[in-house]
Design a protein around this motif. Structure first.
Motif, PDB file in Angstrom:
ATOM      1  N   TYR A  76       0.769  -1.024  -0.040  1.00 36.74           N
ATOM      2  CA  TYR A  76      -0.077   0.253  -0.139  1.00 36.74           C
ATOM      3  C   TYR A  76       0.858   1.162  -0.254  1.00 36.74           C
ATOM      4  O   TYR A  76       0.578   2.217  -0.592  1.00 36.74           O
ATOM      5  CB  TYR A  76      -1.138  -0.100   1.284  1.00 36.74           C
ATOM      6  N   ALA A  77       1.877   1.142   0.888  1.00 33.02           N
ATOM      7  CA  ALA A  77       2.933   2.235   0.900  1.00 33.02           C
ATOM      8  C   ALA A  77       3.623   2.854  -0.392  1.00 33.02           C
ATOM      9  O   ALA A  77       3.524   3.852  -1.173  1.00 33.02           O
ATOM     10  CB  ALA A  77       3.962   2.157   1.820  1.00 33.02           C
ATOM     11  N   VAL A  78       3.934   1.642  -1.211  1.00 33.88           N
ATOM     12  CA  VAL A  78       4.448   1.804  -2.673  1.00 33.88           C
ATOM     13  C   VAL A  78       3.364   2.238  -3.638  1.00 33.88           C
ATOM     14  O   VAL A  78       3.846   3.085  -4.398  1.00 33.88           O
ATOM     15  CB  VAL A  78       5.161   0.392  -3.121  1.00 33.88           C
ATOM     16  N   ILE A  79       2.163   1.798  -3.742  1.00 32.31           N
ATOM     17  CA  ILE A  79       1.234   2.055  -4.271  1.00 32.31           C
ATOM     18  C   ILE A  79       0.767   3.534  -4.342  1.00 32.31           C
ATOM     19  O   ILE A  79       0.661   4.705  -5.197  1.00 32.31           O
ATOM     20  CB  ILE A  79       0.025   1.217  -4.338  1.00 32.31           C
ATOM     21  N   ILE A  80       0.694   4.335  -2.870  1.00 31.63           N
ATOM     22  CA  ILE A  80       0.312   5.513  -2.610  1.00 31.63           C
ATOM     23  C   ILE A  80       1.463   6.300  -3.008  1.00 31.63           C
ATOM     24  O   ILE A  80       1.381   7.505  -3.597  1.00 31.63           O
ATOM     25  CB  ILE A  80       0.156   5.666  -1.120  1.00 31.63           C
ATOM     26  N   GLU A  81       2.727   5.791  -2.713  1.00 28.12           N
ATOM     27  CA  GLU A  81       3.985   6.584  -3.123  1.00 28.12           C
ATOM     28  C   GLU A  81       3.876   6.792  -4.814  1.00 28.12           C
ATOM     29  O   GLU A  81       4.320   7.785  -5.389  1.00 28.12           O
ATOM     30  CB  GLU A  81       5.345   6.135  -2.749  1.00 28.12           C
ATOM     31  N   PHE A  82       3.682   5.849  -5.488  1.00 23.07           N
ATOM     32  CA  PHE A  82       3.566   5.619  -6.873  1.00 23.07           C
ATOM     33  C   PHE A  82       2.459   6.842  -7.527  1.00 23.07           C
ATOM     34  O   PHE A  82       2.768   7.426  -8.512  1.00 23.07           O
ATOM     35  CB  PHE A  82       3.181   4.407  -7.315  1.00 23.07           C
ATOM     36  N   LEU A  83       1.413   7.052  -6.473  1.00 23.83           N
ATOM     37  CA  LEU A  83       0.441   8.171  -6.968  1.00 23.83           C
ATOM     38  C   LEU A  83       0.750   9.454  -6.683  1.00 23.83           C
ATOM     39  O   LEU A  83       0.590  10.325  -7.273  1.00 23.83           O
ATOM     40  CB  LEU A  83      -0.843   7.759  -6.475  1.00 23.83           C
ATOM     41  N   LEU A  84       1.653   9.750  -5.433  1.00 22.22           N
ATOM     42  CA  LEU A  84       2.096  10.738  -5.022  1.00 22.22           C
ATOM     43  C   LEU A  84       3.337  11.347  -5.930  1.00 22.22           C
ATOM     44  O   LEU A  84       3.504  12.668  -5.872  1.00 22.22           O
ATOM     45  CB  LEU A  84       2.453  10.590  -3.454  1.00 22.22           C
ATOM     46  N   LEU A  85       4.085  10.735  -6.539  1.00 19.59           N
ATOM     47  CA  LEU A  85       5.332  11.041  -7.109  1.00 19.59           C
ATOM     48  C   LEU A  85       4.941  12.047  -8.291  1.00 19.59           C
ATOM     49  O   LEU A  85       5.663  13.089  -8.647  1.00 19.59           O
ATOM     50  CB  LEU A  85       5.911   9.869  -7.660  1.00 19.59           C
TER      51      LEU A  85
END
Length: 186
Positions: free
Chosen positions: A147-156
């Motif tokens: 979930y952290a990776v997915i959210i980070e992928f969206l925030l980048l």
């Protein structure tokens, strides 16, 4: 006369800055993430295993750590503004606050996912005497990181959009200052 034309060309070049439609970018990213997850699940286990990628308590804990900190710190509005940076004009100070808000969210997501994973590890250690719980608990631990990776992928791209807009606004202000200085010298 020649200098004035050069200044106008430079200003026009900066004015042509293309703004990213962050809504479309996030939509495309979400579709890529969903397609990638579905493909991976279909290849490895079948459609019934897609449910194994959903852990609402982990997702809830990650969000629970992020939102109150943003609200208390006064960065919530700036984080929301970051989504409209390409559609509305903001001052350099506002853009810096938007950038800071996105950076804070990125850090909070990582910290809260580690916290959630550590809670899951503690629960796993509590049930080590029951081997049938080890696999599902390890999966929950991994989901917090996913979930952290997915959210980070969206925030980048959101962060990149704010940074590019901030740089663009700083260039415009810098060129305006240079033009004013030259006009004052004449």
């Amino acid at each position: 006369m020649w200098k004035i034309k050069v200044e106008k060309v430079k200003t026009e070049k900066v004015e042509k800055h293309e703004k990213m439609d962050i809504g479309k970018v996030l939509l495309i990213e979400m579709l890529v993430i969903i397609a990638g997850l579905m493909y991976t699940v279909m290849v490895t286990g079948g459609a019934n295993d897609i449910v194994m990628l959903i852990d609402l308590p982990s997702l809830f804990l990650i969000i629970l750590f992020c939102v109150p900190v943003l609200v208390i710190s006064g960065l919530w509005r700036d984080f929301v503004k970051a989504f409209s940076v390409s559609k509305q004009k903001y001052s350099i100070a506002q853009l810096r606050r938007c950038l800071e808000a996105v950076l804070v969210v990125q850090k909070l997501v990582l910290i809260s996912s580690f916290f959630t994973a550590f809670i899951s590890i503690i629960m796993l250690f509590k049930k080590l005497d029951e081997p049938e719980f080890i696999g599902p608990n390890l999966a929950v631990i991994c989901l917090a990181g996913l979930y952290a990776v997915i959210i980070e992928f969206l925030l980048l791209p959101l962060k990149t959009n704010v940074q590019v807009t901030l740089i663009h606004e700083m260039e415009i202000n810098n060129e305006e200052d240079e033009t004013e200085t030259r006009n004052e010298e004449k």
